[in-house]
Design a protein around this motif. Structure first.
Motif, PDB file in Angstrom:
ATOM      1  N   GLN A 179       0.371   3.984  -4.509  1.00  0.00           N
ATOM      2  CA  GLN A 179       0.661   2.645  -3.992  1.00  0.00           C
ATOM      3  C   GLN A 179       0.775   1.623  -5.116  1.00  0.00           C
ATOM      4  O   GLN A 179       0.159   1.756  -6.172  1.00  0.00           O
ATOM      5  N   TYR A 216      -5.901  -4.520  -1.698  1.00  0.00           N
ATOM      6  CA  TYR A 216      -5.883  -3.062  -1.612  1.00  0.00           C
ATOM      7  C   TYR A 216      -6.334  -2.623  -0.229  1.00  0.00           C
ATOM      8  O   TYR A 216      -6.857  -3.419   0.552  1.00  0.00           O
ATOM      9  N   TYR A 238      -1.919   7.135  -1.242  1.00  0.00           N
ATOM     10  CA  TYR A 238      -2.919   6.176  -1.717  1.00  0.00           C
ATOM     11  C   TYR A 238      -2.854   6.048  -3.236  1.00  0.00           C
ATOM     12  O   TYR A 238      -2.902   4.941  -3.782  1.00  0.00           O
ATOM     13  N   PHE A 251       0.830  -1.214   0.000  1.00  0.00           N
ATOM     14  CA  PHE A 251       0.000   0.000   0.000  1.00  0.00           C
ATOM     15  C   PHE A 251       0.862   1.260   0.000  1.00  0.00           C
ATOM     16  O   PHE A 251       0.488   2.303   0.551  1.00  0.00           O
ATOM     17  N   ALA A 252       2.044   1.153  -0.591  1.00  0.00           N
ATOM     18  CA  ALA A 252       3.001   2.261  -0.613  1.00  0.00           C
ATOM     19  C   ALA A 252       3.945   2.072  -1.789  1.00  0.00           C
ATOM     20  O   ALA A 252       3.868   1.081  -2.516  1.00  0.00           O
ATOM     21  N   ASP A 253       4.850   3.025  -1.958  1.00  0.00           N
ATOM     22  CA  ASP A 253       5.965   2.845  -2.876  1.00  0.00           C
ATOM     23  C   ASP A 253       7.167   3.585  -2.303  1.00  0.00           C
ATOM     24  O   ASP A 253       7.124   4.110  -1.192  1.00  0.00           O
TER      25      ASP A 253
END
Length: 266
Positions: free
Chosen positions: A187, A161, A184, A50-52
């Motif tokens: 992600q 998700y 959000y 849920f991120a990068d």
């Protein structure tokens, strides 16, 4: 005038040679000890689900201003094996000993990827820390989810998700709404099979481990974090913050990374 015998001259040359060798050995040993005790300057950051990698920006800035060489992994999030492979690519490029840092799902990744020979220490930031034969999901299920938690069941493609309506409160309550909205939107697509893949060799069993417990975490209950880190004798620092404590409290997290760099053998 007294003359020096050949034997006396030889004895003097021998003593001089011994003293010179002792001096050179002591100097080399001192230099080697200084090199071994020098702080590790390479840091590799591994994001979670849920991120990068963009979420690491604040911590990156703190560490680079202090002289650290920081690299950020972009996990494909398609499987544990793929994320470990992506991390190893970055580790291969380091020019020496490295502190490997993982957040959330990234903790499972560094537990496996931390066996890389360049990794000198591990830092878990509100992160999973499974043992051999364990998966991240096993630990996530050891405590009931917080009401704010918005992790959704896998969709028909096997992708997990986070509920957009709960993302700010459940994932990153202590950053701004604008930052949360960007996080959000940026992600990656996290495939559920990663969550259920067991670790084959836990690096924390062989290498020093440090951890940050996020005391206001609504995504990985703090009790889960404490239980994992207590089991492994990880050196723990508790920081008041959400699941993205590395974004809201980058200075506090940086202190833990710096401690790992100074206290681990290079």
């Amino acid at each position: 005038m007294k003359t020096t015998s050949l034997k006396e001259q030889m004895n003097r040359y021998f003593m001089f040679a011994v003293l010179l060798f002792s001096f050179l050995f002591a100097t080399a040993n001192s230099n080697a000890q200084s090199a071994n005790s020098a702080p590790i300057k390479n840091v590799v950051l591994v994001h979670g689900a849920f991120a990068d990698g963009s979420g690491w920006k604040a911590l990156y800035e703190v560490l680079t201003k202090k002289g650290y060489h920081v690299s950020i992994v972009q996990n494909p999030l398609s499987s544990l094996e793929d994320d470990v492979a992506a991390t190893n690519v970055v580790l291969d490029r380091q020019d020496g000993p490295t502190v490997l840092v993982g957040h959330s799902w990234g903790g499972a990744v560094i537990t496996q990827a931390g066996n890389h020979p360049k990794v000198a220490a591990l830092v878990y930031v509100a992160a999973f820390q499974p043992d051999n034969g364990e998966s991240a999901l096993q630990w996530l299920q050891t405590a009931p989810p917080a009401p704010e938690n918005g992790v959704l069941p896998p969709d028909d493609k096997g992708i997990v998700y986070y509920d957009q309506a709960k993302f700010h409160a459940g994932f990153c309550a202590d950053i701004s709404k604008e930052e949360a909205d960007f996080m959000y939107a940026s992600q990656g697509a996290f495939y559920a099979k990663g969550f259920v893949t067991p670790i084959t060799k836990a690096a924390w069993r062989d290498k020093p481990a440090y951890a940050v417990v996020a005391t206001n975490d609504k995504s990985i209950d703090p009790s889960i974090q404490r239980a994992m880190y207590k089991r492994s004798n990880t050196k723990v620092t508790e920081v008041k913050g959400s699941h993205v404590v590395f974004m809201s409290q980058p200075e506090a997290v940086a202190k833990v990374v710096i401690a790992a760099s100074k206290n681990s053998k290079s």
